[in-house]
Design a protein around this motif. Structure first.
Motif, mmCIF file in Angstrom:
data_model
loop_
_atom_site.group_PDB
_atom_site.id
_atom_site.type_symbol
_atom_site.label_atom_id
_atom_site.label_comp_id
_atom_site.label_asym_id
_atom_site.label_seq_id
_atom_site.Cartn_x
_atom_site.Cartn_y
_atom_site.Cartn_z
ATOM 1 N N ASN A 161 0.844 -1.189 0.000
ATOM 2 C CA ASN A 161 0.000 0.000 0.000
ATOM 3 C C ASN A 161 0.883 1.244 0.000
ATOM 4 O O ASN A 161 0.839 2.056 0.934
ATOM 5 C CB ASN A 161 -0.945 -0.013 1.206
ATOM 6 C CG ASN A 161 -1.944 1.125 1.190
ATOM 7 O OD1 ASN A 161 -2.286 1.659 0.137
ATOM 8 N ND2 ASN A 161 -2.405 1.516 2.379
ATOM 9 N N ASP A 162 1.690 1.354 -1.033
ATOM 10 C CA ASP A 162 2.571 2.512 -1.213
ATOM 11 C C ASP A 162 3.462 2.760 0.000
ATOM 12 O O ASP A 162 3.830 3.906 0.292
ATOM 13 C CB ASP A 162 1.752 3.774 -1.521
ATOM 14 C CG ASP A 162 1.007 3.664 -2.838
ATOM 15 O OD1 ASP A 162 1.537 3.027 -3.762
ATOM 16 O OD2 ASP A 162 -0.101 4.227 -2.938
ATOM 17 N N ASN A 163 3.775 1.686 0.708
ATOM 18 C CA ASN A 163 4.660 1.763 1.878
ATOM 19 C C ASN A 163 4.120 2.697 2.958
ATOM 20 O O ASN A 163 4.880 3.270 3.746
ATOM 21 C CB ASN A 163 6.076 2.195 1.467
ATOM 22 C CG ASN A 163 7.144 1.510 2.296
ATOM 23 O OD1 ASN A 163 7.000 0.344 2.675
ATOM 24 N ND2 ASN A 163 8.221 2.221 2.594
ATOM 25 N N GLN A 164 2.794 2.835 3.003
ATOM 26 C CA GLN A 164 2.162 3.631 4.054
ATOM 27 C C GLN A 164 2.160 2.851 5.367
ATOM 28 O O GLN A 164 2.196 1.620 5.379
ATOM 29 C CB GLN A 164 0.725 3.974 3.664
ATOM 30 C CG GLN A 164 0.618 4.882 2.444
ATOM 31 C CD GLN A 164 1.230 6.238 2.696
ATOM 32 O OE1 GLN A 164 0.903 6.913 3.677
ATOM 33 N NE2 GLN A 164 2.149 6.636 1.811
ATOM 34 N N PRO A 165 2.130 3.537 6.510
ATOM 35 C CA PRO A 165 2.074 2.818 7.794
ATOM 36 C C PRO A 165 0.834 1.923 7.864
ATOM 37 O O PRO A 165 -0.223 2.270 7.338
ATOM 38 C CB PRO A 165 1.994 3.950 8.828
ATOM 39 C CG PRO A 165 2.582 5.142 8.142
ATOM 40 C CD PRO A 165 2.203 4.997 6.697
ATOM 41 N N TYR A 166 0.997 0.782 8.498
ATOM 42 C CA TYR A 166 -0.165 -0.074 8.704
ATOM 43 C C TYR A 166 -1.225 0.685 9.499
ATOM 44 O O TYR A 166 -0.902 1.455 10.416
ATOM 45 C CB TYR A 166 0.226 -1.340 9.460
ATOM 46 C CG TYR A 166 0.968 -2.355 8.618
ATOM 47 C CD1 TYR A 166 0.321 -3.035 7.593
ATOM 48 C CD2 TYR A 166 2.310 -2.628 8.864
ATOM 49 C CE1 TYR A 166 0.996 -3.970 6.822
ATOM 50 C CE2 TYR A 166 3.001 -3.569 8.095
ATOM 51 C CZ TYR A 166 2.339 -4.232 7.070
ATOM 52 O OH TYR A 166 3.009 -5.146 6.311
ATOM 53 N N PRO A 167 -2.507 0.459 9.205
ATOM 54 C CA PRO A 167 -3.571 1.182 9.912
ATOM 55 C C PRO A 167 -3.895 0.602 11.283
ATOM 56 O O PRO A 167 -4.736 1.140 11.998
ATOM 57 C CB PRO A 167 -4.770 1.029 8.969
ATOM 58 C CG PRO A 167 -4.543 -0.293 8.305
ATOM 59 C CD PRO A 167 -3.055 -0.401 8.130
ATOM 60 N N ASP A 168 -3.249 -0.499 11.662
ATOM 61 C CA ASP A 168 -3.621 -1.233 12.874
ATOM 62 C C ASP A 168 -3.422 -0.399 14.140
ATOM 63 O O ASP A 168 -2.426 0.317 14.292
ATOM 64 C CB ASP A 168 -2.786 -2.510 13.001
ATOM 65 C CG ASP A 168 -2.932 -3.439 11.804
ATOM 66 O OD1 ASP A 168 -3.641 -3.067 10.853
ATOM 67 O OD2 ASP A 168 -2.331 -4.521 11.820
ATOM 68 N N THR A 169 -4.399 -0.532 15.053
ATOM 69 C CA THR A 169 -4.279 0.017 16.402
ATOM 70 C C THR A 169 -4.545 -1.108 17.396
ATOM 71 O O THR A 169 -5.032 -2.178 17.031
ATOM 72 C CB THR A 169 -5.288 1.160 16.632
ATOM 73 O OG1 THR A 169 -6.614 0.656 16.422
ATOM 74 C CG2 THR A 169 -5.032 2.320 15.680
ATOM 75 N N ALA A 170 -4.208 -0.854 18.657
ATOM 76 C CA ALA A 170 -4.367 -1.886 19.679
ATOM 77 C C ALA A 170 -5.845 -2.182 19.903
ATOM 78 O O ALA A 170 -6.666 -1.289 20.091
ATOM 79 C CB ALA A 170 -3.719 -1.444 20.984
ATOM 80 N N GLY A 171 -6.176 -3.467 19.859
ATOM 81 C CA GLY A 171 -7.539 -3.918 20.119
ATOM 82 C C GLY A 171 -7.496 -5.278 20.764
ATOM 83 O O GLY A 171 -6.618 -5.561 21.576
ATOM 84 N N SER A 172 -8.416 -6.139 20.376
ATOM 85 C CA SER A 172 -8.486 -7.474 20.966
ATOM 86 C C SER A 172 -9.173 -8.406 19.974
ATOM 87 O O SER A 172 -9.699 -7.970 18.942
ATOM 88 C CB SER A 172 -9.292 -7.438 22.264
ATOM 89 O OG SER A 172 -10.651 -7.084 21.995
ATOM 90 N N GLU A 173 -9.201 -9.669 20.293
ATOM 91 C CA GLU A 173 -9.965 -10.610 19.468
ATOM 92 C C GLU A 173 -11.436 -10.199 19.439
ATOM 93 O O GLU A 173 -12.106 -10.366 18.420
ATOM 94 C CB GLU A 173 -9.818 -12.035 20.000
ATOM 95 C CG GLU A 173 -8.502 -12.688 19.650
ATOM 96 C CD GLU A 173 -8.572 -14.202 19.745
ATOM 97 O OE1 GLU A 173 -9.578 -14.721 20.272
ATOM 98 O OE2 GLU A 173 -7.626 -14.855 19.286
ATOM 99 N N PHE A 174 -11.923 -9.666 20.557
ATOM 100 C CA PHE A 174 -13.331 -9.285 20.604
ATOM 101 C C PHE A 174 -13.623 -8.139 19.635
ATOM 102 O O PHE A 174 -14.648 -8.152 18.934
ATOM 103 C CB PHE A 174 -13.731 -8.898 22.024
ATOM 104 C CG PHE A 174 -15.214 -8.731 22.204
ATOM 105 C CD1 PHE A 174 -16.043 -9.839 22.335
ATOM 106 C CD2 PHE A 174 -15.793 -7.472 22.218
ATOM 107 C CE1 PHE A 174 -17.419 -9.692 22.477
ATOM 108 C CE2 PHE A 174 -17.164 -7.311 22.371
ATOM 109 C CZ PHE A 174 -17.976 -8.431 22.503
ATOM 110 N N THR A 175 -12.742 -7.129 19.561
ATOM 111 C CA THR A 175 -12.991 -6.032 18.624
ATOM 112 C C THR A 175 -12.909 -6.531 17.184
ATOM 113 O O THR A 175 -13.644 -6.049 16.315
ATOM 114 C CB THR A 175 -12.010 -4.870 18.834
ATOM 115 O OG1 THR A 175 -10.659 -5.363 18.769
ATOM 116 C CG2 THR A 175 -12.235 -4.197 20.175
#
Length: 539
Positions: free
Chosen positions: A71-85
């Motif tokens: 994705n054009d070497n953009q930062p991953y969109p991931d944030t801290a969550g859980s299996e539930f989220t």
């Protein structure tokens, strides 16, 4: 794919939240613990109540760090969550987009041990008229694997695509076809070779240990894995090979040739295995060859084509039929659930597409201006391949079907990424220009069509005793006979008369008795729509 740390993370978030409230987290600033800033609490599940999926998107139990090379070497969109989220995102996303969302049972996400287990049941369990499950195409895969195949056609394995003739002892597993310049092709394996033994384990093993060895060696190799195979060729000769798995670039278009029948008819033939983006230049090259050869008839071998990009399917249909047959018609009308807006019909696409940006380039596609095409099929002819058949039927182009009844998948999806996993859930069905789209039990070849899903043609079993593209191979020979005589030949049963269950190098499940599962990611139809050419592009 999922870490055991997720449960601990979920508990930590819940405890942290309780502690903050206990310390007066909602009081004045003088009572706020500035060393422990407030942490968002876990969402709650209430049956029948759905928050927007955007509220849970990219909240991951194990967030990725760094930049996304796809994705054009953009930062991953991931944030801290859980299996539930992650489960709550799947729940809301399914309710918003799944074609039969009102047939999903709203079960408590906490009742499932993993995100994968929860996703598995987020679908309908209703059946078609034949008794088959309506949704046999619900699956997920690692996002990195998705991009590797979608953008470069790379898969892990030996370059062998398998077919099971019999999946219970005595089992019969044969080579369906090989990828060009792959370890298997370079070692000398050939179509029709029958597996006898793998790593000293018989194909007819009835022990769990033996089954595990077969599973790993046949269907789950990773690059660098080495395994020994004993095979029997069509002439009865036994051969032994040691194959080292690699990262294999698929060759979706093979055996492009022009044949001449006894009465002088020029027939173009090509084997087309997958509607993936790297096929576009190969298809254009094949069409240009056929055009230069001034062919009279065309045979497209879809027998192992499980589908792929709807846009590429539309491009191929245009290249076959040309503007004279497609102008003023559309190719495919998507039908989504009642929560989604109605899209404009999908056109016959007459331009090349830059599949890295999903924009048209402004370069015209070549065309053959044919009003008839022969399609070779099996029950592994799926999805975008069936859309090709139906789209041409919708404009009264004649499709002659030679082989077996197709798999029956008039559905598709837009692959959707979340937390390093790409999910496929059925989000649309489709209809051709005449409004027909109900072929969930497949298109059936028959000399005398009676129903909408019947296609004029001849039922013939797959032939493993001859190479694909050989004029003596049963399906192609039948097509050539039909071209000359406008009728099916008298049926002579092939030595491999039972229709096979085709499988590729994707991980399969070998059971006692053997249970074959289709490689579902091959049986997809990607709805992603190409955008118009950028400003300044040649129109």
């Amino acid at each position: 794919m999922f870490s055991n740390n997720k449960l601990a993370l979920a508990i930590f978030l819940a405890v942290s939240s309780a502690s903050l409230f206990g310390c007066g987290g909602g009081g004045s600033s003088s009572n706020t613990d500035t060393t422990n800033p407030p942490t968002t609490s876990e969402p709650t599940w209430t049956v029948g109540v759905f928050e927007p999926s955007s509220e849970f998107k990219d909240q991951c139990a194990v967030p990725r760090t760094g930049n996304d090379p796809y994705n054009d070497n953009q930062p991953y969109p991931d944030t801290a969550g859980s299996e539930f989220t992650e489960k709550m995102w799947l729940r809301s996303w399914s309710d918003e987009t799944y074609l039969w969302y009102d047939e999903i049972e709203d079960n408590d996400p906490d009742s499932f041990s993993s995100v994968a287990a929860y996703f598995t049941q987020l679908k309908t369990f209703e059946t078609t008229d034949s008794g088959a499950f309506k949704d046999n195409f619900h699956f997920s895969r690692p996002t990195e694997e998705y991009y590797q195949e979608a953008q470069s056609g790379v898969v892990s394995g030996y370059g062998i695509n398998w077919a099971f003739i019999s999946n219970v002892p005595p089992r019969e597993l044969r080579v369906a076809y090989l990828e060009d310049d792959s370890p298997a092709a370079n070692a000398g394996l050939q179509r029709g070779d029958t597996i006898l033994m793998v790593d000293n384990v018989s194909i007819n093993t009835n022990t769990q240990e033996g089954i595990d060895i077969l599973n790993e060696a046949l269907f789950g190799p990773t690059a660098g894995d080495s395994h020994n195979f004993v095979v029997q060729s069509n002439d009865g000769t036994e051969k032994s090979f040691t194959l080292v798995a690699g990262n294999i670039t698929q060759s979706p278009v093979q055996n492009v040739k022009t044949l001449t029948t006894g009465n002088g008819t020029k027939v173009g033939y090509m084997q087309f295995n997958s509607f993936i983006s790297i096929a576009q230049p190969e298809l254009i090259s094949a069409v240009n060859k056929f055009k230069a050869d001034n062919i009279d008839e065309l045979v497209i071998d879809f027998r192992y084509n499980g589908g792929g990009l709807l846009a590429l399917s539309s491009q191929l249909a245009y290249m076959v039929a040309g503007p004279a047959n497609t102008d003023d018609f559309y190719y495919y009308q998507t039908i989504q659930n009642d929560k989604q807006p109605q899209d404009d019909p999908y056109p016959f696409i007459d331009l090349e597409i830059d599949y890295s940006t999903y924009r048209t380039t402004g370069v015209d596609l070549p065309d053959l201006n044919l009003s008839k095409v022969y399609v070779l099929s099996t029950d592994n002819t799926c999805s975008a391949s069936e859309a090709f058949i139906n789209g041409l039927k919708g404009i009264d182009a004649e499709v002659i079907l030679i082989g077996g009844t197709t798999c029956g998948k008039p559905y598709g999806f837009t692959p959707t990424h979340n937390c390093a996993t790409t999910y496929y859930t059925i989000q649309f069905s489709g209809a051709n220009y005449k409004g027909f789209g109900e072929y969930s039990d497949g298109f059936k070849p028959t000399p005398s069509p009676q129903f909408d899903a019947d296609i004029k043609g001849c039922e013939v079993a797959d032939d493993f005793d001859n190479k694909l593209g050989d004029s003596q191979e049963d399906l192609l020979a039948t097509a050539l006979y039909h071209i000359e005589n406008n009728t099916c030949p008298i049926v002579v049963e092939s030595s491999s008369a039972k229709q096979p269950s085709f499988t590729s190098q994707a991980t399969q499940e070998v059971g006692l008795p053997l249970t074959i599962k289709k490689p579902l990611y091959k049986n997809n139809m990607d709805l992603t729509r190409p955008l118009p050419a950028k400003e300044g592009d040649n129109e």
